[in-house]
Design a protein around this motif. Structure first.
Motif, PDB file in Angstrom:
ATOM      1  N   THR A  13       5.193  18.248 -13.510  1.00 38.34           N
ATOM      2  CA  THR A  13       6.487  18.758 -13.974  1.00 38.34           C
ATOM      3  C   THR A  13       6.550  18.765 -15.494  1.00 38.34           C
ATOM      4  N   LEU A  14       6.081  17.675 -16.117  1.00 37.34           N
ATOM      5  CA  LEU A  14       6.085  17.590 -17.576  1.00 37.34           C
ATOM      6  C   LEU A  14       5.163  18.635 -18.187  1.00 37.34           C
ATOM      7  N   ALA A  15       4.004  18.830 -17.566  1.00 32.62           N
ATOM      8  CA  ALA A  15       3.066  19.834 -18.073  1.00 32.62           C
ATOM      9  C   ALA A  15       3.685  21.230 -18.015  1.00 32.62           C
ATOM     10  N   ASP A  16       4.369  21.523 -16.902  1.00 33.94           N
ATOM     11  CA  ASP A  16       5.026  22.830 -16.771  1.00 33.94           C
ATOM     12  C   ASP A  16       6.133  22.990 -17.810  1.00 33.94           C
ATOM     13  N   GLU A  17       6.894  21.917 -18.020  1.00 35.22           N
ATOM     14  CA  GLU A  17       7.978  21.977 -19.006  1.00 35.22           C
ATOM     15  C   GLU A  17       7.428  22.168 -20.415  1.00 35.22           C
ATOM     16  N   GLN A  18       6.324  21.498 -20.731  1.00 37.57           N
ATOM     17  CA  GLN A  18       5.723  21.648 -22.059  1.00 37.57           C
ATOM     18  C   GLN A  18       5.183  23.060 -22.268  1.00 37.57           C
ATOM     19  N   ARG A  19       4.551  23.604 -21.230  1.00 34.34           N
ATOM     20  CA  ARG A  19       4.047  24.982 -21.348  1.00 34.34           C
ATOM     21  C   ARG A  19       5.200  25.967 -21.542  1.00 34.34           C
ATOM     22  N   GLU A  20       6.284  25.751 -20.792  1.00 33.84           N
ATOM     23  CA  GLU A  20       7.434  26.640 -20.908  1.00 33.84           C
ATOM     24  C   GLU A  20       8.090  26.512 -22.284  1.00 33.84           C
ATOM     25  N   ALA A  21       8.184  25.279 -22.795  1.00 36.99           N
ATOM     26  CA  ALA A  21       8.774  25.067 -24.121  1.00 36.99           C
ATOM     27  C   ALA A  21       7.928  25.718 -25.203  1.00 36.99           C
ATOM     28  N   LEU A  22       6.610  25.605 -25.074  1.00 36.52           N
ATOM     29  CA  LEU A  22       5.712  26.233 -26.044  1.00 36.52           C
ATOM     30  C   LEU A  22       5.819  27.751 -25.994  1.00 36.52           C
ATOM     31  N   ARG A  23       5.883  28.278 -24.774  1.00 33.10           N
ATOM     32  CA  ARG A  23       6.008  29.729 -24.630  1.00 33.10           C
ATOM     33  C   ARG A  23       7.304  30.227 -25.260  1.00 33.10           C
ATOM     34  N   GLN A  24       8.401  29.465 -25.026  1.00 34.52           N
ATOM     35  CA  GLN A  24       9.692  29.868 -25.581  1.00 34.52           C
ATOM     36  C   GLN A  24       9.689  29.778 -27.107  1.00 34.52           C
TER      37      GLN A  24
ATOM     38  N   LYS B  37       0.831  -1.201   0.000  1.00 33.00           N
ATOM     39  CA  LYS B  37       0.000   0.000   0.000  1.00 33.00           C
ATOM     40  C   LYS B  37       0.866   1.251   0.000  1.00 33.00           C
ATOM     41  N   LYS B  38       1.928   1.222   0.806  1.00 34.76           N
ATOM     42  CA  LYS B  38       2.842   2.361   0.858  1.00 34.76           C
ATOM     43  C   LYS B  38       3.528   2.571  -0.477  1.00 34.76           C
ATOM     44  N   GLU B  39       3.915   1.467  -1.124  1.00 31.02           N
ATOM     45  CA  GLU B  39       4.593   1.561  -2.423  1.00 31.02           C
ATOM     46  C   GLU B  39       3.650   2.121  -3.484  1.00 31.02           C
ATOM     47  N   ILE B  40       2.383   1.681  -3.464  1.00 30.01           N
ATOM     48  CA  ILE B  40       1.404   2.179  -4.431  1.00 30.01           C
ATOM     49  C   ILE B  40       1.190   3.682  -4.257  1.00 30.01           C
ATOM     50  N   MET B  41       1.073   4.119  -3.004  1.00 33.95           N
ATOM     51  CA  MET B  41       0.894   5.545  -2.735  1.00 33.95           C
ATOM     52  C   MET B  41       2.109   6.351  -3.196  1.00 33.95           C
ATOM     53  N   GLU B  42       3.301   5.782  -3.001  1.00 35.47           N
ATOM     54  CA  GLU B  42       4.517   6.474  -3.415  1.00 35.47           C
ATOM     55  C   GLU B  42       4.597   6.564  -4.942  1.00 35.47           C
ATOM     56  N   ILE B  43       4.223   5.478  -5.629  1.00 32.75           N
ATOM     57  CA  ILE B  43       4.216   5.487  -7.096  1.00 32.75           C
ATOM     58  C   ILE B  43       3.217   6.514  -7.609  1.00 32.75           C
ATOM     59  N   LYS B  44       2.050   6.574  -6.978  1.00 33.33           N
ATOM     60  CA  LYS B  44       1.039   7.547  -7.383  1.00 33.33           C
ATOM     61  C   LYS B  44       1.545   8.969  -7.195  1.00 33.33           C
ATOM     62  N   ARG B  45       2.238   9.202  -6.062  1.00 34.96           N
ATOM     63  CA  ARG B  45       2.761  10.545  -5.804  1.00 34.96           C
ATOM     64  C   ARG B  45       3.817  10.924  -6.841  1.00 34.96           C
ATOM     65  N   ILE B  46       4.700   9.982  -7.153  1.00 36.13           N
ATOM     66  CA  ILE B  46       5.754  10.259  -8.128  1.00 36.13           C
ATOM     67  C   ILE B  46       5.164  10.523  -9.509  1.00 36.13           C
ATOM     68  N   ARG B  47       4.150   9.756  -9.876  1.00 36.01           N
ATOM     69  CA  ARG B  47       3.514   9.961 -11.177  1.00 36.01           C
ATOM     70  C   ARG B  47       2.857  11.333 -11.261  1.00 36.01           C
ATOM     71  N   GLU B  48       2.197  11.730 -10.187  1.00 38.34           N
ATOM     72  CA  GLU B  48       1.564  13.048 -10.185  1.00 38.34           C
ATOM     73  C   GLU B  48       2.613  14.157 -10.291  1.00 38.34           C
ATOM     74  N   GLU B  49       3.721  13.988  -9.569  1.00 34.98           N
ATOM     75  CA  GLU B  49       4.785  14.978  -9.642  1.00 34.98           C
ATOM     76  C   GLU B  49       5.367  15.056 -11.049  1.00 34.98           C
ATOM     77  N   LYS B  50       5.592  13.896 -11.659  1.00 31.55           N
ATOM     78  CA  LYS B  50       6.127  13.876 -13.020  1.00 31.55           C
ATOM     79  C   LYS B  50       5.151  14.496 -14.006  1.00 31.55           C
TER      80      LYS B  50
END
Length: 215
Positions: A162-173, A146-159
């Motif tokens: 982060t990816l969405a922010d990077e894509q927005r920044e790349a598009l803006r640039q 259960k702890k591992e699943i929660m950690e994987i979910k947290r990492i996926r959300e962070e990624k």
């Protein structure tokens, strides 16, 4: 100290408190006394009540006689490890600090390995006869999973964020670079029919970024 050892210790103290329960006291008293005895013995609170509740109903975790405990017509008596004298069982009897709890998971007469394997193969898995070590191990595996699943979910959300922010920044640039290139492109060779449109586009870009525009 491993979790299994902690549960062994608490289970022994619980049955000890149950034996010494004063007349009229309920199970809540026994639990309170066992928790108090555990803290006095281990210098820390017992933190695995849920796991203990899971395994306590197994036959191998049932009450067993205390070391040196003897019975008489007048009541139970326990031999003191310090003086060699006997004291009648009561809530006020002090347990020696050197008292070792028996291993409640040891089966005094385990079946032969070959026979046990054959029985298991013939009858299939049985929750009633399941080893308490296996139950505790599965409980720990469930918590870890259960702890591992929660950690994987947290990492996926962070990624994802982060990816969405990077894509927005790349598009803006990318848009900025294109606008800058269009704004700085000379108009000397622009066809007269397209000059007005080109200058209008440059004025839009200048307004968008607050750049100076004198045309």
């Amino acid at each position: 100290m491993p979790m299994q050892t902690k549960i062994n210790t608490f289970n022994g103290l619980y049955h000890q408190a149950d034996r010494l329960r004063p007349s009229g006291e309920d199970d809540a008293y026994v639990m309170k006394q066992a928790l108090k005895d555990y803290k006095n013995k281990e210098k820390i609170d017992f933190a695995h009540i849920a796991a203990w509740e899971v395994v306590r109903t197994n036959q191998k975790w049932s009450p067993i006689p205390l070391l040196n405990e003897e019975s008489s017509d007048s009541g139970r008596k326990r031999k003191s490890s310090d003086s060699g004298n006997y004291a009648r069982g009561s809530p006020n009897v002090e347990i020696s600090s050197g008292f070792d709890l028996p291993d409640i998971n040891e089966d005094p007469s385990p079946p032969p390995r070959r026979q046990a394997r054959k029985d298991k193969k013939d009858k299939g898995p049985s929750l009633t006869n399941e080893n308490p070590r296996d139950i505790t191990h599965k409980f720990e595996e469930y918590k870890a999973m259960k702890k591992e699943i929660m950690e994987i979910k947290r990492i996926r959300e962070e990624k994802y964020f982060t990816l969405a922010d990077e894509q927005r920044e790349a598009l803006r640039q990318t848009m900025f670079d294109k606008d800058l290139e269009t704004y700085n492109r000379p108009t000397d060779n622009v066809h007269p029919a397209m000059l007005a449109i080109t200058l209008a586009r440059k004025r839009e870009i200048a307004k968008k970024y607050g750049w100076p525009c004198d045309f």
